[in-house]
Design a protein around this motif. Structure first.
Motif, PDB file in Angstrom:
ATOM      1  N   TYR A 142       0.443   8.431  -4.886  1.00 45.16           N
ATOM      2  CA  TYR A 142       0.790   9.129  -3.633  1.00 45.16           C
ATOM      3  C   TYR A 142       1.482   8.206  -2.631  1.00 45.16           C
ATOM      4  O   TYR A 142       1.762   8.604  -1.510  1.00 45.16           O
ATOM      5  CB  TYR A 142      -0.473   9.735  -2.990  1.00 45.16           C
ATOM      6  CG  TYR A 142      -1.386  10.463  -3.959  1.00 45.16           C
ATOM      7  CD1 TYR A 142      -0.854  11.289  -4.950  1.00 45.16           C
ATOM      8  CD2 TYR A 142      -2.761  10.327  -3.889  1.00 45.16           C
ATOM      9  CE1 TYR A 142      -1.688  11.943  -5.850  1.00 45.16           C
ATOM     10  CE2 TYR A 142      -3.603  10.982  -4.788  1.00 45.16           C
ATOM     11  CZ  TYR A 142      -3.063  11.790  -5.770  1.00 45.16           C
ATOM     12  OH  TYR A 142      -3.875  12.434  -6.657  1.00 45.16           O
ATOM     13  N   GLU A 143       1.715   6.941  -3.035  1.00 42.77           N
ATOM     14  CA  GLU A 143       2.226   5.965  -2.053  1.00 42.77           C
ATOM     15  C   GLU A 143       3.580   6.378  -1.481  1.00 42.77           C
ATOM     16  O   GLU A 143       3.840   6.181  -0.298  1.00 42.77           O
ATOM     17  CB  GLU A 143       2.317   4.580  -2.704  1.00 42.77           C
ATOM     18  CG  GLU A 143       0.947   3.960  -2.885  1.00 42.77           C
ATOM     19  CD  GLU A 143       0.979   2.601  -3.568  1.00 42.77           C
ATOM     20  OE1 GLU A 143       2.070   2.164  -4.001  1.00 42.77           O
ATOM     21  OE2 GLU A 143      -0.112   1.987  -3.673  1.00 42.77           O
ATOM     22  N   GLN A 146       3.033   8.704   1.350  1.00 47.76           N
ATOM     23  CA  GLN A 146       2.499   8.008   2.532  1.00 47.76           C
ATOM     24  C   GLN A 146       3.623   7.226   3.235  1.00 47.76           C
ATOM     25  O   GLN A 146       3.741   7.265   4.465  1.00 47.76           O
ATOM     26  CB  GLN A 146       1.375   7.056   2.111  1.00 47.76           C
ATOM     27  CG  GLN A 146       0.106   7.794   1.685  1.00 47.76           C
ATOM     28  CD  GLN A 146      -0.832   6.908   0.888  1.00 47.76           C
ATOM     29  OE1 GLN A 146      -0.446   6.348  -0.139  1.00 47.76           O
ATOM     30  NE2 GLN A 146      -2.059   6.759   1.341  1.00 47.76           N
ATOM     31  N   THR A 150       5.078   7.911   6.977  1.00 48.80           N
ATOM     32  CA  THR A 150       4.916   6.833   7.957  1.00 48.80           C
ATOM     33  C   THR A 150       6.260   6.567   8.630  1.00 48.80           C
ATOM     34  O   THR A 150       6.346   6.365   9.839  1.00 48.80           O
ATOM     35  CB  THR A 150       4.419   5.545   7.253  1.00 48.80           C
ATOM     36  OG1 THR A 150       3.214   5.844   6.611  1.00 48.80           O
ATOM     37  CG2 THR A 150       4.201   4.426   8.249  1.00 48.80           C
ATOM     38  N   VAL A 172       0.338  12.713   9.994  1.00 49.21           N
ATOM     39  CA  VAL A 172      -0.819  12.682   9.089  1.00 49.21           C
ATOM     40  C   VAL A 172      -0.968  14.034   8.387  1.00 49.21           C
ATOM     41  O   VAL A 172      -1.180  14.106   7.171  1.00 49.21           O
ATOM     42  CB  VAL A 172      -2.101  12.312   9.878  1.00 49.21           C
ATOM     43  CG1 VAL A 172      -3.310  12.457   9.006  1.00 49.21           C
ATOM     44  CG2 VAL A 172      -2.007  10.898  10.418  1.00 49.21           C
ATOM     45  N   THR A 175       1.661  14.381   5.713  1.00 46.54           N
ATOM     46  CA  THR A 175       1.342  13.588   4.513  1.00 46.54           C
ATOM     47  C   THR A 175       0.425  14.388   3.591  1.00 46.54           C
ATOM     48  O   THR A 175       0.677  14.513   2.384  1.00 46.54           O
ATOM     49  CB  THR A 175       0.604  12.275   4.909  1.00 46.54           C
ATOM     50  OG1 THR A 175       1.362  11.600   5.886  1.00 46.54           O
ATOM     51  CG2 THR A 175       0.364  11.378   3.709  1.00 46.54           C
ATOM     52  N   THR A 305      -8.140  10.868   9.639  1.00 47.96           N
ATOM     53  CA  THR A 305      -7.127   9.809   9.711  1.00 47.96           C
ATOM     54  C   THR A 305      -6.445   9.824  11.079  1.00 47.96           C
ATOM     55  O   THR A 305      -6.221   8.763  11.686  1.00 47.96           O
ATOM     56  CB  THR A 305      -6.081  10.007   8.582  1.00 47.96           C
ATOM     57  OG1 THR A 305      -6.795  10.239   7.368  1.00 47.96           O
ATOM     58  CG2 THR A 305      -5.207   8.809   8.425  1.00 47.96           C
ATOM     59  N   THR A 449      -3.826   5.088   3.808  1.00 50.83           N
ATOM     60  CA  THR A 449      -2.940   5.743   4.786  1.00 50.83           C
ATOM     61  C   THR A 449      -3.026   5.010   6.128  1.00 50.83           C
ATOM     62  O   THR A 449      -2.010   4.780   6.794  1.00 50.83           O
ATOM     63  CB  THR A 449      -3.344   7.232   4.979  1.00 50.83           C
ATOM     64  OG1 THR A 449      -3.440   7.839   3.712  1.00 50.83           O
ATOM     65  CG2 THR A 449      -2.352   7.986   5.837  1.00 50.83           C
ATOM     66  N   ASN A 453       0.229   2.998   7.962  1.00 48.45           N
ATOM     67  CA  ASN A 453       0.643   3.424   9.305  1.00 48.45           C
ATOM     68  C   ASN A 453       0.458   2.310  10.321  1.00 48.45           C
ATOM     69  O   ASN A 453       1.361   2.022  11.113  1.00 48.45           O
ATOM     70  CB  ASN A 453      -0.145   4.666   9.734  1.00 48.45           C
ATOM     71  CG  ASN A 453       0.466   5.932   9.167  1.00 48.45           C
ATOM     72  OD1 ASN A 453       1.477   6.428   9.672  1.00 48.45           O
ATOM     73  ND2 ASN A 453      -0.109   6.451   8.097  1.00 48.45           N
TER      74      ASN A 453
END
Ligand code: HEM
Length: 508
Positions: A142-143, A146, A150, A172, A175, A305, A449, A453
């Protein structure tokens, strides 16, 4: 009858054993300590609506680590130390992993939510599914989502720094929306985001034990909304509508697209693929779980988050000296020509320590998510009857001065030793994510996450106190929201790109 001395002696010993056993049993099963309550209402008026975790912490200094309050005869036990929570929720997890039944949860139509659900077969299936997709290995998939979101946040902060609260919520939420449903959105007013925020707000206000009188006096649900204790009814229709929309709308859209083989790949489509071999009732049940787990991940991940990121903005506004150290580390490790990535994480211990301190300093879910015990129990001589509501005071655990000296001071250094993350203190912050069988399954993803960020914002921006009309610097007061979760609110800060190169990086 002729009583021989030996018979009398035997009788006396027998009586003594019975008396001793009774007294010992009573001592062993004594009731838990706590503040004296009023007749009938018990401690109802002693439990503050505003940040009750502070009051529970203060009570623990008088009554000991485990404190009991009663509201209309219903016991609520607050566990104020890591030891008590671990002894019960971890070592005795077989009987301490259930959640209380809540009238508010059913009035909101939230029984399907895994986080509030009882310890049932459906919970077990849901848990297995979430766990599978959120292991440390799985989350590396999932990077890209993210990173992309970001970067969206950096660009929004550069364009409109005053709107940082709105932009953080949006980034957020976007994402999670993309990860779960594959929807890539640019509109902060997108209906999916709005219904998730509305549903989260309902759960935050309504599901903290002791917060809603209707839980103890169910007839209040039939009273008009002006009646004391029934004011929640004004918000109920909107809350219910948001919960319903959160559960169904995005899922139904993705399912329709998936059937026509035009859906973007996402967590939901992968889960639908996985169950496509099932049929009949089995498939129906599995599809319901996919729908509910999808909505749960989306809402549970976004709100928590967002809250920690608000803490980050506040902490940086108040502590320029900490921000300066982070800037130095980022300049040295990442340099000025690129943005941080996940591969930098191991080389940025100071930034990692800031993330941990944000999670600790304003503990997002201060009283955890309540449990009930499914059997009678005795702990340290105290009797805990079956069905008692128990709350882990995560705020107290993460503000224990014996573990975190000067607990109210924001100090990332507490997680470091010789310039590296200290393995002895490193894991202590994990208490923010809960315990035992109900431990947060999103903790690795949530921390990843937060890292990307926080590292990215620090790399390109200066976060400083704002100035008033006379040009004087105004340091914000710390004001926290209250409910199932908490975050700093009502503060301003000035967010500016650190350098021209930083500006270019944001625009790139
Ligand atoms: C900083 C971020 C987060 C914090 C502080 C946090 C905290 C928590 C806490 C305290 C619980 C209750 C645990 C217990 O009862 O012992 C929980 C449960 C849960 N969290 Fe998180 N969470 C975070 C992020 C996430 C994310 C990103 C996801 C989704 C990917 C997630 C999904 C869940 C779910 C599904 C549960 C329910 C677990 C169960 O009842 O079995 N959380 N979280």
């Amino acid at each position: 009858m002729d009583l021989s001395p030996s018979l009398i002696l035997t009788a006396c010993i027998g009586v003594l054993i019975i008396v001793y056993t009774c007294i010992n049993d009573q001592v062993r099963r004594r009731a838990l300590p706590g503040p004296e309550g009023w007749p009938i209402v018990g401690n109802l008026f002693a439990i503050p609506r505003d940040r009750p975790w502070n009051t529970y912490l203060a009570w623990s200094q008088t009554y000991g680590p485990i404190v009991q309050v009663k509201v209309f005869g219903k016991p609520i036990v607050i566990l104020n130390t890591a030891k008590a929570v671990s002894d019960l929720f971890e070592s005795r997890s077989a009987i301490y992993s259930d959640r209380p039944k809540s009238l508010m949860v059913s009035l909101l139509g939230l029984e399907w939510s895994m986080i509030l659900m009882g310890y049932s077969p459906v919970w077990r299936k849901s848990r297995r599914l979430v766990h599978m997709h959120f292991t440390e290995d799985a989350i590396s998939n999932y990077e890209h989502i993210q990173l992309q979101n970001t970067r969206k946040l950096l660009s929004l902060l550069a364009q409109d720094p005053e709107g940082f609260v709105r932009h953080t919520r949006f980034a957020v939420g976007a994402t999670l929306l993309e990860l779960v449903y594959g929807s890539s959105i640019n509109d902060p007013e997108h209906p999916y985001l709005k219904c998730s925020e509305g549903a989260a707000q309902a759960a935050i206000e309504a599901s903290l034990p002791g917060n809603m009188t209707v839980e103890f006096l169910p007839f209040l649900r039939y009273m008009p909304s002006w009646f004391p204790g029934a004011t929640f009814k004004r918000k109920l229709p909107q809350w219910r509508a948001n919960v319903l929309a959160l559960r169904n709308n995005a899922f139904e859209e993705v399912k329709a697209a998936w059937r026509q083989e035009r859906a973007r790949s996402s967590l939901t489509t992968r889960m639908l693929d996985d169950i496509s071999g099932l049929s009949g009732e089995e498939h129906k049940e599995a599809e319901g779980i996919v729908r509910d787990v999808s909505a749960m991940i989306y809402v549970a991940g976004a709100d928590t988050t967002f809250s920690v990121l608000q803490t980050f903005f506040l902490a940086m506004t108040l502590h320029p000296e900490i921000q300066k150290k982070a800037h130095e580390e980022l300049d040295q490790v990442v340099g000025s020509r690129r943005l941080p990535g996940f591969t930098d994480r191991d080389y940025l211990p100071y930034v990692a320590a800031i993330v941990k301190e944000c999670i600790r300093w304003v503990t997002v879910i201060p009283l955890g998510v309540a449990r009930i015990n499914s059997e009678d129990d005795v702990y340290e001589g105290y009797h805990i009857p079956k069905g008692t509501i128990l709350m882990p005071n995560q705020w107290a655990i993460l503000h224990d001065p014996a573990v975190f000296p000067e607990p109210n001071v924001f100090k990332p250094e507490r997680f470091l030793k010789d310039g590296q993350l200290d393995p002895r203190t490193n894991d202590l912050v994990e208490a923010a994510f809960g315990f035992g069988r109900r431990l947060c399954p999103g903790k690795h993803f949530g921390q990843a996450t937060l890292f990307i960020n926080i590292a990215s914002i620090l790399h390109v921006f200066d976060v400083a106190p704002s100035t008033n009309a006379s040009g004087e610097v105004v340091y914000p007061e710390i004001k926290l929201t209250s409910g199932l979760s908490t975050y700093p609110t009502d503060f301003q800060c000035a967010i500016r790109p650190r350098t021209q190169l930083a500006e270019q990086l944001i625009a790139s």
